[in-house]
Design an enzyme around this catalytic site. Structure first.
Site, mmCIF file in Angstrom:
data_model
loop_
_atom_site.group_PDB
_atom_site.id
_atom_site.type_symbol
_atom_site.label_atom_id
_atom_site.label_comp_id
_atom_site.label_asym_id
_atom_site.label_seq_id
_atom_site.Cartn_x
_atom_site.Cartn_y
_atom_site.Cartn_z
ATOM 1 N N CYS A 110 5.320 12.460 -8.378
ATOM 2 C CA CYS A 110 5.269 11.413 -9.394
ATOM 3 C C CYS A 110 6.533 11.494 -10.236
ATOM 4 O O CYS A 110 6.930 12.586 -10.642
ATOM 5 C CB CYS A 110 4.032 11.605 -10.275
ATOM 6 S SG CYS A 110 3.875 10.368 -11.565
ATOM 7 N N HIS A 143 -2.740 6.003 -6.622
ATOM 8 C CA HIS A 143 -1.880 6.783 -7.515
ATOM 9 C C HIS A 143 -1.320 5.895 -8.637
ATOM 10 O O HIS A 143 -1.418 6.241 -9.818
ATOM 11 C CB HIS A 143 -0.730 7.407 -6.699
ATOM 12 C CG HIS A 143 0.278 8.148 -7.526
ATOM 13 N ND1 HIS A 143 0.511 9.494 -7.381
ATOM 14 C CD2 HIS A 143 1.118 7.728 -8.511
ATOM 15 C CE1 HIS A 143 1.439 9.870 -8.252
ATOM 16 N NE2 HIS A 143 1.833 8.821 -8.936
ATOM 17 N N GLU A 144 -0.758 4.741 -8.247
ATOM 18 C CA GLU A 144 -0.133 3.867 -9.249
ATOM 19 C C GLU A 144 -1.165 3.313 -10.219
ATOM 20 O O GLU A 144 -0.928 3.255 -11.433
ATOM 21 C CB GLU A 144 0.642 2.734 -8.577
ATOM 22 C CG GLU A 144 1.833 3.176 -7.735
ATOM 23 C CD GLU A 144 2.748 4.170 -8.422
ATOM 24 O OE1 GLU A 144 2.886 4.124 -9.659
ATOM 25 O OE2 GLU A 144 3.310 5.031 -7.716
ATOM 26 N N HIS A 187 -2.310 5.400 -13.102
ATOM 27 C CA HIS A 187 -1.431 5.396 -14.278
ATOM 28 C C HIS A 187 -1.919 4.391 -15.328
ATOM 29 O O HIS A 187 -1.689 4.578 -16.524
ATOM 30 C CB HIS A 187 0.004 5.026 -13.883
ATOM 31 C CG HIS A 187 0.794 6.163 -13.297
ATOM 32 N ND1 HIS A 187 1.081 7.304 -13.996
ATOM 33 C CD2 HIS A 187 1.365 6.327 -12.077
ATOM 34 C CE1 HIS A 187 1.801 8.125 -13.228
ATOM 35 N NE2 HIS A 187 1.984 7.557 -12.056
HETATM 36 NI NI NI Z 1 3.155 8.469 -10.575
#
Ligand code: NI
Length: 196
Positions: free
Chosen positions: A105, A147-148, A151
């Site tokens: 990341c 994953h994105e 966030h």
């Molecule tokens: Ni990330």
């Protein structure tokens, strides 16, 4: 377009829930997407979420192979990993199956971790023109979207890990690769024994 500063683990903007984007077609949203794209390519990333550039809005960008959804007939080999701008995403795992693989990341520089993610994912949202995006994907594509989008909910990948012995420095990745090879060789040896 501008290269933006990337927030790193510990910055509060990475811990909060990002806000829905009211008008995805607004010029400032398009400008932000342009800056995020430039920032992602400059940092050699494959994905980026708006909170990572200190903007708490629900927009992510990522590059993922199109193989699981309709491929653009005009796309050449360089476009195997087309760029998606996804606004106000909603994720729907399609099964309980989880897969573990390595992730990094841009907000957690220098580290890699093995993270369980849903293997099969449907996601929807809109693009910069307000047009709907609705895809059912798997594997790498499913992983990067999870994953994105994490966030946007203030979650970094180490929080998804179940085995923190698998959180390592990038520069030690060669040991993880060697261990994996050793396990595979052992596995083959066991398999051979069973067969004899
Ligand atoms: Ni990330």
């Amino acid at each position: 377009m501008a290269i933006l500063k990337i927030a790193r683990m510990g910055h509060p903007v990475l811990r909060r829930r990002a806000e829905e984007i009211i008008d995805p077609t607004a010029p400032e949203i398009r400008a932000l997407a342009g800056d995020m794209i430039e920032t992602m390519f400059d940092a050699l990333g494959v994905g980026l979420a708006a909170p990572q550039v200190h903007v708490p809005l629900r927009m992510v960008i990522f590059r993922a192979p199109v193989s699981e959804f309709e491929a653009d007939a005009e796309a050449d080999e360089d476009d195997e990993k087309p760029l998606t701008v996804l606004i106000n995403p909603v994720l729907e795992p399609q099964s309980d199956e989880m897969l573990e693989d390595w992730e990094g990341c841009l907000s957690v520089p220098g580290l890699r971790g093995q993270v369980p993610r849903y293997a099969h994912l449907r996601y929807h949202g809109v693009d910069l023109t307000g047009a709907p995006i609705d895809r059912t994907v798997e594997g790498y594509h499913a992983r990067i979207v999870q994953h994105e989008c994490d966030h946007l909910d203030g979650i970094l990948y180490p929080q998804r890990m179940t085995d923190l012995t698998k959180l390592i420095f990038d520069s030690e990745m060669r040991h993880a690769i060697a261990e994996k090879r050793a396990r595979e060789m052992t596995g083959q040896a066991e398999q051979a024994e069973v067969e004899t």
